[in-house]
Structure formats: C-alpha cells, structure tokens
Design a protein around this motif. Structure first.
Motif, PDB file in Angstrom:
ATOM      1  N   GLU A 204      -8.273  15.933 -10.444  1.00 54.92           N
ATOM      2  CA  GLU A 204      -8.513  14.506 -10.174  1.00 54.92           C
ATOM      3  C   GLU A 204      -7.701  14.001  -8.987  1.00 54.92           C
ATOM      4  OE1 GLU A 204      -8.779  11.839 -13.561  1.00 54.92           O
ATOM      5  OE2 GLU A 204      -7.569  10.377 -12.476  1.00 54.92           O
ATOM      6  N   LEU A 205      -6.441  14.401  -8.937  1.00 58.13           N
ATOM      7  CA  LEU A 205      -5.597  13.927  -7.829  1.00 58.13           C
ATOM      8  C   LEU A 205      -6.125  14.446  -6.488  1.00 58.13           C
ATOM      9  CD1 LEU A 205      -2.995  12.524  -6.827  1.00 58.13           C
ATOM     10  CD2 LEU A 205      -1.816  14.703  -7.151  1.00 58.13           C
ATOM     11  N   VAL A 206      -6.449  15.722  -6.438  1.00 60.23           N
ATOM     12  CA  VAL A 206      -6.931  16.314  -5.188  1.00 60.23           C
ATOM     13  C   VAL A 206      -8.236  15.652  -4.766  1.00 60.23           C
ATOM     14  CG1 VAL A 206      -7.879  18.412  -4.147  1.00 60.23           C
ATOM     15  CG2 VAL A 206      -5.799  18.539  -5.529  1.00 60.23           C
ATOM     16  N   ARG A 207      -9.144  15.542  -5.728  1.00 57.89           N
ATOM     17  CA  ARG A 207     -10.467  15.033  -5.365  1.00 57.89           C
ATOM     18  C   ARG A 207     -10.451  13.558  -5.000  1.00 57.89           C
ATOM     19  NH1 ARG A 207     -15.046  17.016  -9.297  1.00 57.89           N
ATOM     20  NH2 ARG A 207     -13.548  17.016 -10.999  1.00 57.89           N
ATOM     21  N   SER A 208      -9.548  12.797  -5.633  1.00 56.99           N
ATOM     22  CA  SER A 208      -9.524  11.370  -5.319  1.00 56.99           C
ATOM     23  C   SER A 208      -8.666  11.081  -4.086  1.00 56.99           C
ATOM     24  CB  SER A 208      -9.022  10.568  -6.512  1.00 56.99           C
ATOM     25  OG  SER A 208      -7.728  10.999  -6.879  1.00 56.99           O
ATOM     26  N   SER A 209      -7.891  12.057  -3.637  1.00 56.00           N
ATOM     27  CA  SER A 209      -6.977  11.800  -2.518  1.00 56.00           C
ATOM     28  C   SER A 209      -7.404  12.456  -1.215  1.00 56.00           C
ATOM     29  CB  SER A 209      -5.564  12.304  -2.861  1.00 56.00           C
ATOM     30  OG  SER A 209      -5.089  11.715  -4.036  1.00 56.00           O
ATOM     31  N   LEU A 210      -8.268  13.465  -1.311  1.00 53.06           N
ATOM     32  CA  LEU A 210      -8.668  14.189  -0.100  1.00 53.06           C
ATOM     33  C   LEU A 210      -9.530  13.302   0.793  1.00 53.06           C
ATOM     34  CD1 LEU A 210      -8.147  17.103   0.875  1.00 53.06           C
ATOM     35  CD2 LEU A 210     -10.378  17.703  -0.036  1.00 53.06           C
ATOM     36  N   ASP A 211      -9.206  13.280   2.050  1.00 51.98           N
ATOM     37  CA  ASP A 211      -9.980  12.507   3.017  1.00 51.98           C
ATOM     38  C   ASP A 211     -10.961  13.465   3.676  1.00 51.98           C
ATOM     39  OD1 ASP A 211     -10.956  10.760   4.844  1.00 51.98           O
ATOM     40  OD2 ASP A 211      -9.102  10.502   5.963  1.00 51.98           O
TER      41      ASP A 211
ATOM     42  N   PRO B 194       0.802  -1.231   0.000  1.00 49.64           N
ATOM     43  CA  PRO B 194       0.000   0.000   0.000  1.00 49.64           C
ATOM     44  C   PRO B 194       0.833   1.278   0.000  1.00 49.64           C
ATOM     45  CG  PRO B 194      -0.971  -1.593   1.501  1.00 49.64           C
ATOM     46  CD  PRO B 194       0.336  -2.177   1.044  1.00 49.64           C
TER      47      PRO B 194
ATOM     48  N   GLU C 100      -7.543   3.548  -7.655  1.00 52.02           N
ATOM     49  CA  GLU C 100      -7.473   3.085  -6.280  1.00 52.02           C
ATOM     50  C   GLU C 100      -8.388   3.946  -5.406  1.00 52.02           C
ATOM     51  OE1 GLU C 100      -6.935   0.975  -3.143  1.00 52.02           O
ATOM     52  OE2 GLU C 100      -5.962   0.419  -5.004  1.00 52.02           O
ATOM     53  N   GLY C 101      -9.231   3.276  -4.639  1.00 53.29           N
ATOM     54  CA  GLY C 101     -10.075   3.993  -3.686  1.00 53.29           C
ATOM     55  C   GLY C 101     -11.350   4.557  -4.268  1.00 53.29           C
TER      56      GLY C 101
ATOM     57  N   GLN D 229       0.795   3.997  -2.940  1.00 55.91           N
ATOM     58  CA  GLN D 229       0.477   5.389  -2.619  1.00 55.91           C
ATOM     59  C   GLN D 229       1.538   6.335  -3.172  1.00 55.91           C
ATOM     60  OE1 GLN D 229      -2.215   6.540  -1.161  1.00 55.91           O
ATOM     61  NE2 GLN D 229      -1.606   8.683  -0.926  1.00 55.91           N
TER      62      GLN D 229
ATOM     63  N   SER E 131       0.435   9.217  -5.583  1.00 53.83           N
ATOM     64  CA  SER E 131       0.641  10.598  -5.127  1.00 53.83           C
ATOM     65  C   SER E 131       1.274  11.469  -6.204  1.00 53.83           C
ATOM     66  CB  SER E 131       1.544  10.621  -3.887  1.00 53.83           C
ATOM     67  OG  SER E 131       0.913   9.987  -2.809  1.00 53.83           O
TER      68      SER E 131
END
Lengths: 293, 152
Positions: free
Chosen positions: B68-75, B44, B150-151, B48, B52
């Motif tokens: 896309e990166l921000v929206r798919s990575s933000l928790d 993992p 992923e995710g 990541q 990233s």
C-alpha cells in the motif's frame, strides 16, 4: 512554572495509533519471514563491485541446487535483477496474501522495483520535493519493509537480498529480520573497496548479524581462450578483509567477458556455465554444505 | 503522541481526521471531561513525514493492502504493473455487493492505473464496513478523510 504531566504519566492509550501501527508493521514482516529459513544479505559498502551480479547469480545457483530460493532486489534506485535473470515483464498478481512474485525458469522467486516501473523510468516518490530529504529515507525504508512483508514469498530455504551500496539498508534489515539474516560481503581487490566493505560489515557486526564470509569479485581477468586468470585490479582486499575480520574468504570470482555477455542478455544458464558462474555455483554449494542459506 | 487538556488534567481522545486534499492534515482531539476540542494541523511536509512511515494518525479502520505504501506513494509506475482480482472475489461472500455510481466510476478512472485497483478495493472495503450500498463521489471524499488516504 506549572507542572504538566509527561507522556509517561498519562496512562491512557496513545490514541494517535502511531506506535501500534509501527509494531503491526514489524509483526507483518515477522509473519512473512517465519516461512524463510535464511535471509542472505549480499552487501558491500561500495557501488560498482558487481554485488547485484553476484547476488542474482548466487540466488539462481541456489535455486538450481534443489532448494527453494528468492531474490529481493533491495537496490530501489538501481534495480537490475529482472534484466540479469531475463525475466519478462508481466503484471503482478495481487491476492489477499500479497503480491505474487514472478518466478524464473529455475523456480527462483524475484521482486524488484524494476517490475513496477516503465523501461528507463526513474524511481520517483510523490511528496513535497523541497523537503524530500526529511521524508525520503523513511519512505524507502517503508518500501523495503513492504517488499519483505507484502510479497508472497511462500516457504523459502533462502531469500537472497541484494542490498544497495552503503550500510543503511543492512541496518534496516537487521532491525526488520534480526534472527534469520546472514551477511556476505562483496568486494573487489582494491584498498578503497576494502575500506568501504569493512565499514558495512562492522555495521552488521554492531547489530549482531552473523557474517558468512567475503567474496572477492573481479578477482583477476579470465582469458576467454585459455581460461588462465591474469591480473585486473591491484590489491588483495578479499584476503585482507578475511584476515582482519576473521572471516572465511568464500570465493574469488574472476572478471569473465563471457559471463558479462550472458548477464547483458539475461542468460542465467549461460552465465552459470561460464568461468565466473562456476565460481559462484561453487559458492552456492559451499553455503549449502555449511548450512549458511 | 498524546494530548493533554491542561485545565482538566485529562488525556484527550482522538476525534476525527480531515484531509482537505492540499497535502495538509487536521487531526482533532477531544477532552472527555470538558468536551474541549483542539485540532493538530500539519503542513504538507509534516503530513508527508507521517505518511512516509506507512501509518495513519488516529489508526486504521480497513485492512492494509499489499504494498500500500509503495503503490500510494510512487509517482508514475508501469500502467500494467499489477493485475488486481475483481473486487468482489476478495471480499466476504456473505456481504452484499457494493455498487459504484457512474460519477464515482468516472472519478475512479481518473486515478492512475498503477494504483486504481488498490484504491477501488479500499473504497469498497470501507463501504462494506459502513453498510453503504452505493459508492458516490461524496462517499469517496468521506472515505478518503476517514481513512487518511492522502492523494487517493
């Protein structure tokens, strides 16, 4: 030992696609930034010098000066631009061209992580927490890159970038937008601030980024009654940096309680009418006159 | 990154990518001469590190979405942060519409609203690209693996 051919020996394409995708990311930034005449990076090596205050007020003054201006709040973990500008929270429109930035009453286009988060919600990324130091830097750089490339900034005379403390994001900006970027260093008068800002500006110089000059913030205390400016912080970092780095001292901005009150309630018109705001408006005029932004 | 079949002294080609959903990744490379396959397996943290960077091992097959990166990575994130246009209004008018099976719609509704619109667009683009007229949970799984989402 047997001879195994090296990466360079193999003539076939890199089928992992990593290099091509990284190049494509840079081309996306290039395409977007071609419509921006100047990227004005507001940097300091130190937190707490009022850099975000200077960046937001300067961007507002530039927008009110008749040019088209944007403000990118690149302090991902401590975003303040929307509250300084009094921007209401609305949903961001997504189009094929990108994410449409909110526009304030003066026409300033703004983007910030604050627009993506609930009130008071910290910025958190998904991923294995135990090893976050390995990937967090790449992810934050990627977010910064997307804010440059994927926000529909449109044609801009100037995009003011409010950088977080330290030199890292400035280095990233130099890598992503090397040709259009100019830097303003913000310091307070103290020697500690001077040393930190000097480090950041030298990092900018190492990457051949032109530095427009120095701004000394909290340069004395402006009396709310008589307007006289008295001492606040010890030191002369603005003059000293200008002298040592052979740069112009662009502005001295006094601490001004009226300006601070306006910033607190997001009243940019009031802020620009304050003593501190007038100094920043004069800075904007100077930059426009000298063709910096 | 290149893979070499030592026996054949031939560069291996990218075969497929699989994301089992536990944060790990499998990327299969195949020798064009002897057909031998090897799978690169990442843990993992390694997965990541790659994601990233905003890149997909094996390349992309559908266009990158804005942020896309921000929206798919933000928790987390603000529920109403993004106002997405209807999916059909942003795709080619000459392509036939893609239907969402009820089970797929329910699964989509479980995606956080912060990122739901983007995920819907990505799956719809994938379906159009592959001539798929109805998106089912199985198609979503297939797309997630093919696209390296992923995710999502």
């Amino acid at each position: 030992m047997r001879k195994i051919r090296t990466y360079a020996d193999l003539e076939g394409p890199d089928r992992s696609g990593l290099g091509d995708q990284l190049a494509l990311q840079h081309r996306r930034v290039d395409r977007r930034m071609k419509a921006v005449r100047t990227v004005l990076a507001v940097a300091s090596g130190k937190g707490g010098v009022g850099k975000s205050f200077v960046a937001a007020t300067l961007a507002s003054a530039l927008a009110r000066g008749g040019g088209t201006a944007g403000l990118l709040d690149a302090d991902l973990n401590g975003p303040t631009a929307p509250s300084l500008l009094g921007l209401p929270r609305r949903s961001l429109s997504v189009t094929n061209d990108g994410v449409v930035p909110p526009v304030d009453s003066a026409g300033l286009r703004v983007f910030s992580t604050d627009l993506l988060l609930e009130d008071g919600e910290p910025l958190r990324w998904r991923g294995p927490a135990a090893e976050s130091s390995v990937w967090l830097g790449s992810l934050e750089k990627g977010a910064f890159r997307e804010f440059l490339s994927d926000v529909s900034w449109g044609e801009l005379d100037v995009l003011v970038v409010d950088l977080p403390p330290g030199a890292q994001r400035l280095v990233e900006l130099a890598e992503l937008v090397p040709k259009r970027t100019r830097v303003i260093g913000v310091t307070i008068p103290t020697s500690a601030s001077k040393a930190a800002v000097a480090r950041s500006l030298r990092a900018a110089g190492d990457r051949d980024l032109p530095i427009a000059g120095i701004v000394e913030n909290m340069s004395g205390y402006a009396c709310g009654s008589c307007g006289a400016v008295g001492p606040l912080h010890p030191g002369d970092a603005g003059d000293a940096l200008a002298r040592e780095l052979d740069l112009p001292l662009l502005a001295r901005i006094p601490f001004d309680a009226a300006a601070a009150a306006c910033a607190e309630r997001g009243d940019m018109n009031g802020l620009l009418a304050s003593r501190a705001g007038q100094e920043i408006a004069a800075l904007a005029e100077r930059l426009e006159r000298e063709g910096a932004p | 990154m290149k893979f070499l079949c030592i026996d054949c002294d031939e560069q291996m080609g990218f075969g497929e990518r699989q994301l089992p959903g536990d944060g790990t990744l499998a990327a299969v490379f195949r020798c064009p001469a002897c057909g031998r396959e090897v799978a690169m397996l990442t843990n993992p943290m390694e997965t990541q590190v790659v994601s990233s960077l905003g890149i997909k091992i094996g390349g992309r097959t559908v266009p990158e979405q804005p942020l896309e990166l921000v929206r798919s990575s933000l928790d987390g994130g603000r529920d109403e942060a993004f106002a997405e246009p209807p999916v059909d209004s942003v795709t080619s008018p000459e392509t036939s519409p893609v239907e969402w099976a009820e089970t797929a719609t329910r699964r989509l509704e479980a995606v956080p609203s912060f990122v739901r619109g983007m995920v819907k667009r990505i799956y719809t683009d994938y379906a159009k690209e592959h001539g798929i007229h109805e998106i089912t949970p199985e198609i979503m799984d297939q797309a997630r693996t093919d696209l390296g989402l992923e995710g999502m």
